[in-house]
Design an enzyme around this catalytic site. Sequence first.
Site, PDB file in Angstrom:
ATOM      1  N   TYR A 126     -29.578 102.107  29.554  1.00  0.00           N
ATOM      2  CA  TYR A 126     -30.110 103.473  29.601  1.00  0.00           C
ATOM      3  C   TYR A 126     -30.526 103.959  28.222  1.00  0.00           C
ATOM      4  O   TYR A 126     -30.761 105.144  28.030  1.00  0.00           O
ATOM      5  CB  TYR A 126     -29.070 104.427  30.199  1.00  0.00           C
ATOM      6  N   LYS A 173     -19.910  91.800  33.277  1.00  0.00           N
ATOM      7  CA  LYS A 173     -20.594  90.562  33.647  1.00  0.00           C
ATOM      8  C   LYS A 173     -20.614  89.677  32.385  1.00  0.00           C
ATOM      9  O   LYS A 173     -21.655  89.159  31.968  1.00  0.00           O
ATOM     10  CB  LYS A 173     -22.020  90.891  34.132  1.00  0.00           C
ATOM     11  N   ASP A 206     -20.012  91.740  40.397  1.00  0.00           N
ATOM     12  CA  ASP A 206     -20.354  91.367  41.779  1.00  0.00           C
ATOM     13  C   ASP A 206     -19.094  91.265  42.630  1.00  0.00           C
ATOM     14  O   ASP A 206     -19.027  91.774  43.751  1.00  0.00           O
ATOM     15  CB  ASP A 206     -21.197  90.080  41.835  1.00  0.00           C
ATOM     16  N   ASP A 230     -23.131 103.378  37.160  1.00  0.00           N
ATOM     17  CA  ASP A 230     -24.079 104.119  37.985  1.00  0.00           C
ATOM     18  C   ASP A 230     -24.101 103.543  39.401  1.00  0.00           C
ATOM     19  O   ASP A 230     -23.953 104.259  40.401  1.00  0.00           O
ATOM     20  CB  ASP A 230     -25.472 104.007  37.327  1.00  0.00           C
TER      21      ASP A 230
END
Length: 336
Positions: A126, A173, A206, A230
């Site tokens: 962002y 991740k 995930d 988000d």
Amino acid sequence: MAHKITLIPGDGIGPEVADATVEVLGTLGVPIEWERVELSAAIIEKAGVSLPPHVLESVERTGVALKGPVTTPIAGGFKSVNVAIRKQLDLFANVRPVFTLPGLKTRFQDVNIDMVIFRENTEDLYSGLEHEVIKDVVESLKIITRYASMRIANYAFAYSKKNSRKKITAVHKANIMKLSDGLFIRCCREVAANYPEIAYNELIVDNASMQLVMRPETFDVLLLPNLYGDIVSDLAAGLVGGLGVVPGANMGEKCAVFEAVHGSAPDIAGQGVANPTALMSSSILMLRHLGEGVAADRLQQAIMAAFRQGDVLTRDLGGSATTRQFTDAVKRHIEA
Ligand code: NAI
């Protein structure tokens, strides 16, 4: 003395849910002096900047804002005003409590969900740093700093200790983004070491998404960088009734902006059917921030009572009530 608060109704369903929230706060009798600031996609386009200075000045002056959603054009147009507010006021922590509402029929109604999501709010993908390298090849930069990661981790752990939360799950991740998410996770571990009384674990994003759907009741506090935060917040909202019910707070060192997770919902704007629960619940977080704990509890109980009552739920929750009918029910429960 009255609390001075900036009110940014926003656009789309924003003004409808903002008016409903101001009305219930009025019923509570908390002395509030609102400074109403208009902000919409049309105003931003006219001003030519994502965040017109009068909005920023007002929040800097009052230190607290209650904000409705503002539409952001997709794939082009001006940059997100929400991202601009968070960055320019340095609202580094996005806090979203997600919990089961009494009597509300959802796919997960038989499990007790009670979690708080902490999303880093200032960097990651962002940062708004995108460019076209050559024709048809674009690059978006994912910025992760030790400063911002430590700040959100410290905030999440301090909050958890204060509110007797038992476990924090950091989401990442780092198996793929070894440098950026690797730094985030190392910062989380460093802070976790200072809080031996709070259990700490890590999940790859995930897997975290799947676990959230399969075993949502096992989560307590989630700590995430901006993008995963988000996405996972909306997923979590879906577990407890959808975007119409989940509140949020954007916290900085000097200012705080309280807003729902949902957007401007153009598909239902102007119809009087928007669910004001999310913004009303965001105002509960605001009342606590202002030290108005008793009023916050009263509003919480009144919203819960309206849900238990069952016949005043809005369309998004499977009911047929209007914004007006739900708001009136909450007001009646406050007065009772
Ligand atoms: P959205 O949250 O506005 O709507 C998604 C779906 O949820 C729609 O079907 C909508 O009707 C429903 N919904 C959302 N809030 C509801 C409520 N309070 N009561 C009943 N139903 C509700 O998300 P979408 O469509 O992706 O975004 C629309 C616009 O809002 C976009 O321009 C987006 O950029 C902006 N947005 C602004 C935010 C903010 O100002 N903080 C946050 C998220 C999106």
